[in-house]
Design a protein around this motif. Sequence first.
Motif, PDB file in Angstrom:
ATOM      1  N   TYR A  68       0.800  -1.141   0.031  1.00  0.00           N
ATOM      2  CA  TYR A  68       0.010   0.091  -0.123  1.00  0.00           C
ATOM      3  C   TYR A  68       0.744   1.289   0.060  1.00  0.00           C
ATOM      4  O   TYR A  68       0.362   2.297  -0.763  1.00  0.00           O
ATOM      5  CB  TYR A  68      -0.992  -0.023   1.031  1.00  0.00           C
ATOM      6  CG  TYR A  68      -2.157  -0.834   0.970  1.00  0.00           C
ATOM      7  CD1 TYR A  68      -3.438   0.058   0.229  1.00  0.00           C
ATOM      8  CD2 TYR A  68      -2.375  -2.221   1.313  1.00  0.00           C
ATOM      9  CE1 TYR A  68      -4.363  -0.670   0.089  1.00  0.00           C
ATOM     10  CE2 TYR A  68      -3.461  -2.525   0.804  1.00  0.00           C
ATOM     11  CZ  TYR A  68      -4.766  -1.997   0.153  1.00  0.00           C
ATOM     12  OH  TYR A  68      -5.725  -2.612  -0.053  1.00  0.00           O
ATOM     13  N   THR A  75      -0.349   6.377  -7.044  1.00  0.00           N
ATOM     14  CA  THR A  75      -1.529   6.873  -7.256  1.00  0.00           C
ATOM     15  C   THR A  75      -2.090   8.050  -6.800  1.00  0.00           C
ATOM     16  O   THR A  75      -2.718   8.869  -7.559  1.00  0.00           O
ATOM     17  CB  THR A  75      -2.859   5.809  -6.861  1.00  0.00           C
ATOM     18  OG1 THR A  75      -2.605   5.467  -5.302  1.00  0.00           O
ATOM     19  CG2 THR A  75      -2.319   4.563  -7.565  1.00  0.00           C
ATOM     20  N   ARG A  76      -1.775   8.532  -5.509  1.00  0.00           N
ATOM     21  CA  ARG A  76      -2.163   9.732  -4.665  1.00  0.00           C
ATOM     22  C   ARG A  76      -1.054  10.853  -5.007  1.00  0.00           C
ATOM     23  O   ARG A  76      -1.705  12.057  -5.178  1.00  0.00           O
ATOM     24  CB  ARG A  76      -2.403   9.509  -3.500  1.00  0.00           C
ATOM     25  CG  ARG A  76      -3.090   8.227  -2.957  1.00  0.00           C
ATOM     26  CD  ARG A  76      -4.664   8.341  -3.310  1.00  0.00           C
ATOM     27  NE  ARG A  76      -5.348   7.472  -2.642  1.00  0.00           N
ATOM     28  CZ  ARG A  76      -6.690   7.191  -2.951  1.00  0.00           C
ATOM     29  NH1 ARG A  76      -7.416   7.878  -3.765  1.00  0.00           N
ATOM     30  NH2 ARG A  76      -7.251   6.280  -2.406  1.00  0.00           N
ATOM     31  N   ASN A 127      -8.890  -2.152   5.603  1.00  0.00           N
ATOM     32  CA  ASN A 127     -10.414  -2.437   4.910  1.00  0.00           C
ATOM     33  C   ASN A 127     -11.105  -1.243   5.353  1.00  0.00           C
ATOM     34  O   ASN A 127     -12.278  -0.648   4.597  1.00  0.00           O
ATOM     35  CB  ASN A 127     -10.802  -3.676   5.615  1.00  0.00           C
ATOM     36  CG  ASN A 127     -10.492  -4.845   4.660  1.00  0.00           C
ATOM     37  OD1 ASN A 127     -10.105  -4.570   3.504  1.00  0.00           O
ATOM     38  ND2 ASN A 127     -10.264  -6.166   5.591  1.00  0.00           N
ATOM     39  N   LYS A 130     -11.416   3.467   3.829  1.00  0.00           N
ATOM     40  CA  LYS A 130     -11.916   3.584   2.505  1.00  0.00           C
ATOM     41  C   LYS A 130     -11.398   4.760   1.610  1.00  0.00           C
ATOM     42  O   LYS A 130     -11.358   4.562   0.427  1.00  0.00           O
ATOM     43  CB  LYS A 130     -13.515   3.366   2.260  1.00  0.00           C
ATOM     44  CG  LYS A 130     -13.586   2.078   2.832  1.00  0.00           C
ATOM     45  CD  LYS A 130     -15.222   1.813   2.539  1.00  0.00           C
ATOM     46  CE  LYS A 130     -15.800   0.246   3.142  1.00  0.00           C
ATOM     47  NZ  LYS A 130     -17.312   0.231   3.224  1.00  0.00           N
ATOM     48  N   GLY A 131     -11.596   5.940   2.187  1.00  0.00           N
ATOM     49  CA  GLY A 131     -10.877   7.133   1.606  1.00  0.00           C
ATOM     50  C   GLY A 131      -9.645   7.104   0.967  1.00  0.00           C
ATOM     51  O   GLY A 131      -9.312   7.970   0.199  1.00  0.00           O
ATOM     52  N   THR A 133      -7.663   3.950   1.161  1.00  0.00           N
ATOM     53  CA  THR A 133      -7.032   2.720   0.550  1.00  0.00           C
ATOM     54  C   THR A 133      -8.046   1.981  -0.562  1.00  0.00           C
ATOM     55  O   THR A 133      -7.875   1.261  -0.957  1.00  0.00           O
ATOM     56  CB  THR A 133      -6.821   1.635   1.619  1.00  0.00           C
ATOM     57  OG1 THR A 133      -8.148   1.432   2.232  1.00  0.00           O
ATOM     58  CG2 THR A 133      -5.766   2.122   2.699  1.00  0.00           C
ATOM     59  N   ASN A 134      -9.270   2.589  -0.519  1.00  0.00           N
ATOM     60  CA  ASN A 134     -10.413   2.173  -1.355  1.00  0.00           C
ATOM     61  C   ASN A 134     -10.882   0.859  -0.883  1.00  0.00           C
ATOM     62  O   ASN A 134     -11.348   0.174  -1.289  1.00  0.00           O
ATOM     63  CB  ASN A 134     -10.120   1.932  -2.799  1.00  0.00           C
ATOM     64  CG  ASN A 134     -11.276   1.996  -3.644  1.00  0.00           C
ATOM     65  OD1 ASN A 134     -12.230   2.757  -3.472  1.00  0.00           O
ATOM     66  ND2 ASN A 134     -10.859   1.234  -4.937  1.00  0.00           N
ATOM     67  N   GLY A 135     -10.660   0.678   0.698  1.00  0.00           N
ATOM     68  CA  GLY A 135     -11.178  -0.651   1.172  1.00  0.00           C
ATOM     69  C   GLY A 135     -10.701  -1.955   0.804  1.00  0.00           C
ATOM     70  O   GLY A 135      -9.587  -1.983   0.220  1.00  0.00           O
ATOM     71  N   GLN A 137     -11.645  -3.018  -1.990  1.00  0.00           N
ATOM     72  CA  GLN A 137     -11.604  -2.986  -3.510  1.00  0.00           C
ATOM     73  C   GLN A 137     -10.171  -2.833  -3.998  1.00  0.00           C
ATOM     74  O   GLN A 137      -9.792  -3.257  -5.250  1.00  0.00           O
ATOM     75  CB  GLN A 137     -12.583  -1.918  -3.942  1.00  0.00           C
ATOM     76  CG  GLN A 137     -13.895  -1.877  -3.657  1.00  0.00           C
ATOM     77  CD  GLN A 137     -14.410  -3.357  -4.348  1.00  0.00           C
ATOM     78  OE1 GLN A 137     -14.313  -3.838  -5.538  1.00  0.00           O
ATOM     79  NE2 GLN A 137     -15.382  -3.791  -3.527  1.00  0.00           N
ATOM     80  N   LEU A 139      -6.629  -0.771  -4.874  1.00  0.00           N
ATOM     81  CA  LEU A 139      -6.141   0.425  -5.706  1.00  0.00           C
ATOM     82  C   LEU A 139      -6.004   0.070  -6.999  1.00  0.00           C
ATOM     83  O   LEU A 139      -5.434  -0.802  -7.210  1.00  0.00           O
ATOM     84  CB  LEU A 139      -4.910   1.185  -5.061  1.00  0.00           C
ATOM     85  CG  LEU A 139      -5.017   1.737  -3.606  1.00  0.00           C
ATOM     86  CD1 LEU A 139      -3.663   1.980  -3.116  1.00  0.00           C
ATOM     87  CD2 LEU A 139      -5.875   2.902  -3.616  1.00  0.00           C
ATOM     88  N   ARG A 140      -6.294   0.773  -8.150  1.00  0.00           N
ATOM     89  CA  ARG A 140      -6.202   0.754  -9.290  1.00  0.00           C
ATOM     90  C   ARG A 140      -5.395   1.695  -9.955  1.00  0.00           C
ATOM     91  O   ARG A 140      -5.133   2.999  -9.497  1.00  0.00           O
ATOM     92  CB  ARG A 140      -7.619   0.699 -10.027  1.00  0.00           C
ATOM     93  CG  ARG A 140      -8.368  -0.489  -9.884  1.00  0.00           C
ATOM     94  CD  ARG A 140      -9.681  -0.566 -10.379  1.00  0.00           C
ATOM     95  NE  ARG A 140     -10.616  -1.632  -9.893  1.00  0.00           N
ATOM     96  CZ  ARG A 140     -10.761  -2.597 -10.638  1.00  0.00           C
ATOM     97  NH1 ARG A 140      -9.714  -3.123 -11.483  1.00  0.00           N
ATOM     98  NH2 ARG A 140     -11.468  -3.624 -10.095  1.00  0.00           N
TER      99      ARG A 140
END
Length: 224
Positions: A68, A75-76, A127, A130-131, A133-135, A137, A139-140
């Motif tokens: 992560y 990504t960020r 998990n 979510k804001g 790590t996207n929970g 789901q 990361l894309r």
Amino acid sequence: MKIVKRVLLAVLLAVLIVFPMSYDNAYVHILLSQTLVNIVIVMGLNFITGLTGQMNLGTAGIMALGAYIAALTSTRLGTSPWIGFLLAIVMGVAIGWVLGYPSLRLRGVYLSLTTIAFTEIIRMLLNNMKGVTNGAQGLRGIERYNFFGYRVEGTIPYYYMVLIVAILVVWFAWRIVNSKWGREFKAVRDNIDAVESCGIDVAKVKIRAFTLAAMLGSFAGALY
């Protein structure tokens, strides 16, 4: 005997190099890549569990943090994935220190519970944040690694990149096992009282083993 081992290693390496090119199946390539990533993790786990004899059930959490950290910086923040890769290694060193200190006081099942609690805490955080790590789901859109202008994209190029890394890590681990550090790790596992009587700082040895294990675990997470 050494010649036989070298021949077997050469044959294994040849198979690993040739097989992906002769068998065009992306799913199999992904499985092989994940197997190589797991080999990197096991090389680190061997330092703490195999050589030092300390139970560590926190490897999944360590790998998750490395993954992560690498993914979020890409990504960020939009930075190069190599920056995330380096940050993951630094994260691994920090985790090694954090988990290494409990090992100075805890042994056996108590150390197992401490490290597995660490993994469970990390799982819950990843998990539920979510804001960030996207929970569940994940990361894309993670940027691919780039070697001097060559973008590692596709299952086969990625497989060969991981294969090279795995070979280097195995060589690195072999060198440590056969060094002074490796002898200290095994001595702590076999007779910790004798080690202390020889004037060796057991605390430093244990923390070093945890740090190496966490560093390679986090490293493998970023690779994953």
